[in-house]
Design an enzyme around this catalytic site. Structure first.
Site, PDB file in Angstrom:
ATOM      1  N   LYS A  17     -61.407   3.398 -23.887  1.00  0.00           N
ATOM      2  CA  LYS A  17     -62.716   2.978 -23.470  1.00  0.00           C
ATOM      3  C   LYS A  17     -62.718   1.890 -24.734  1.00  0.00           C
ATOM      4  O   LYS A  17     -62.026   1.785 -25.118  1.00  0.00           O
ATOM      5  CB  LYS A  17     -63.245   3.987 -24.822  1.00  0.00           C
ATOM      6  CG  LYS A  17     -63.625   5.485 -24.183  1.00  0.00           C
ATOM      7  CD  LYS A  17     -64.125   6.067 -25.458  1.00  0.00           C
ATOM      8  CE  LYS A  17     -64.660   7.988 -24.387  1.00  0.00           C
ATOM      9  NZ  LYS A  17     -64.517   8.964 -25.344  1.00  0.00           N
ATOM     10  N   ASP A  73     -53.394  -5.807 -12.642  1.00  0.00           N
ATOM     11  CA  ASP A  73     -54.996  -5.444 -11.844  1.00  0.00           C
ATOM     12  C   ASP A  73     -55.287  -7.035 -11.877  1.00  0.00           C
ATOM     13  O   ASP A  73     -56.456  -6.821 -12.769  1.00  0.00           O
ATOM     14  CB  ASP A  73     -54.777  -4.782 -12.823  1.00  0.00           C
ATOM     15  CG  ASP A  73     -56.093  -3.797 -12.833  1.00  0.00           C
ATOM     16  OD1 ASP A  73     -56.851  -4.102 -11.657  1.00  0.00           O
ATOM     17  OD2 ASP A  73     -57.127  -3.460 -13.944  1.00  0.00           O
TER      18      ASP A  73
END
Lengths: 270, 197
Positions: free
Chosen positions: A22, A176
């Site tokens: 998160k 990524d």
């Protein structure tokens, strides 16, 4: 949940969530300190926020394994970032590390993601996020969002290529590369206009042309799947990348052609 | 002098920047002596020097200092101190390698220190804390905004091994930008000290 860092998390505002972590916005240091001279009582204003990346407990994993993995990943991400910083790659600075809690505190970057600027809609891993798509994404204005940054879309693409080349020359593979993991820092910030690469959660060190080529391939696919007319954009990125890679470009380029034919995974036959 | 605390941390912090400091050698000698005294006299003397003494010339920004203090208190709160006290932990956090003696020698008070940051991590109600600081360090108390004027960049670059970094050699970097880059590397190094490779 009694630790110092969990109290910090409790005071933070959640910004987004993925499967692994998160992300929060928080204020790390007390305000008296920040503006060292006067005005002791004005809260958040004048203070610099930080970003907290909290790798929460994965209850599907054995607790011991979970702790070990989380620690290793927080440490790995921090190490990749410091290596980038020392090599002059624009990445967020590190502000705090708490491996026991799985928290990495990073510099807050004021700006917008390339994904947003290219009109690719709000960021977030489409499935896991709830209704937090409020922000800037749905302004249906026809003006060029890059105007605010004083550059053209093509300039931005070249900045992407340059930054990736700097990173690859430092032998760091991002793992990524997507347009949502690139932020254009607003020219009004202290460090000025910059293209900043973020999220080194999957980054690793490698000298292999293969790994760098796969990194670029992932980026190509990310562009293709989120932005129309991506070929032109990617061509600009690669052109700048090539210019900054010098003699390292050739092996990566050859590999990239191979990777395009076979996809991200290598054949496991043989 | 500044007194403050982080909302998420138990400890209160009191700190002051002293400049110019002319008697650093005496301060250092006093700290060394305090550690050797025995009995109640020793306890009193140790309490009198119970501060972190940081050479201000090696601090690049308030954030640099804040980061070291924060990581030290965090380590203390977690029972993960790598040095004997939270004060020495601040010095250790500042140092880019794991040698405690070297951290204290380099970042602590040395005989030629001219600007000194005195930090006390403890409870909020320490009586006369400013008075106690002044009992050890003489010199004017300066605002922390003076830190940037006091930084000895050549030594900072040497200690943090910035001279070999491509980031510092990037073409077209103005001296001011170079300082921003150096400060960012230094702050990040301190912040990630606990997981440094």
């Amino acid at each position: 949940m009694e630790s110092a860092t969990s109290r910090l998390l409790a005071s933070a505002i959640q910004v987004s969530q993925g499967a692994e972590a998160k992300v929060f916005k928080a204020y790390l240091h007390p305000c008296e300190f920040a503006s060292s001279s006067t005005s002791p009582s004005d809260a958040s204003d004048g203070r610099t926020p930080i970003l907290l990346k909290y790798r929460f407990h994965k209850h599907y994993r054995h607790p011991t394994l979970d702790t070990t993995l989380t620690k290793a990943r927080v440490a790995g991400e921090a190490r990749a970032i410091i290596k980038c910083l020392r090599h002059g790659v624009n990445v967020p600075g590190i502000r705090m590390v708490d491996t026991a809690q799985g928290v990495l505190g990073l510099e807050w970057i004021d700006g917008k993601s390339i994904r947003l600027l290219l009109g690719g809609g709000a960021e977030g891993e489409d499935e896991t996020t709830e209704e937090e798509t409020e922000d800037d994404s749905h302004e249906i204005e026809e003006e060029d969002p890059f105007d605010e940054y004083g550059i053209s879309e093509d300039d931005a693409m070249r900045m992407i290529g340059t930054e990736i080349a700097k990173m690859h020359r430092a032998d760091i593979v991002h793992g990524d590369l997507t347009t949502s993991n690139m932020i254009l820092r607003h020219p009004s910030s202290a460090k000025g206009l910059q293209l900043v690469l973020i999220d080194f959660g999957l980054a690793y060190t490698s000298t292999l042309a293969e790994d760098k080529a796969v990194d670029l391939y992932v980026l190509e696919r990310a562009f293709a799947s989120t932005h129309p007319a991506s070929e032109l954009l990617v061509a600009s990125v690669l052109k700048a990348y090539q210019e900054h890679m010098g003699k390292e470009w050739l092996p990566v380029s050859k590999r990239l052609d191979d990777v395009r034919l076979r996809g991200r995974k290598r054949s496991m036959v043989g | 002098m500044l007194s403050f605390h982080h909302h998420h941390l138990p400890a209160h912090i009191h700190l002051a920047l002293f400049h110019p400091v002319s008697h650093a050698a005496q301060i250092r000698a006093r700290i060394v002596r305090a550690s050797q005294l025995e009995g109640p006299e020793g306890d009193a003397e140790r309490e009198a020097v119970n501060f972190a003494f940081i050479d201000a010339r090696l601090i690049t920004s308030t954030l640099h200092l804040q980061t070291a203090i924060h990581q030290a208190i965090l380590a203390e709160a977690q029972g993960a101190l790598r040095t004997k006290t939270v004060h020495s932990e601040i010095l250790w956090a500042l140092s880019p390698n794991n040698n405690i003696t070297e951290a204290i020698r380099r970042f602590g008070v040395s005989d030629n220190t001219t600007a000194l940051i005195v930090v006390r991590v403890g409870s909020s109600g320490i009586p006369d804390i400013e008075h106690r600081m002044k009992a050890i360090a003489t010199g004017d108390i300066r605002p922390l905004s003076d830190l940037s004027k006091l930084t000895d960049w050549a030594t900072v670059k040497k200690y943090y091994k910035l001279n070999a970094d491509p980031a510092m050699k990037a073409p077209g970097l103005s001296p001011e930008q170079q300082k921003l880059v150096a400060d960012e590397i230094v702050v990040s190094t301190v912040a990630m000290k606990s997981v440094a490779a």
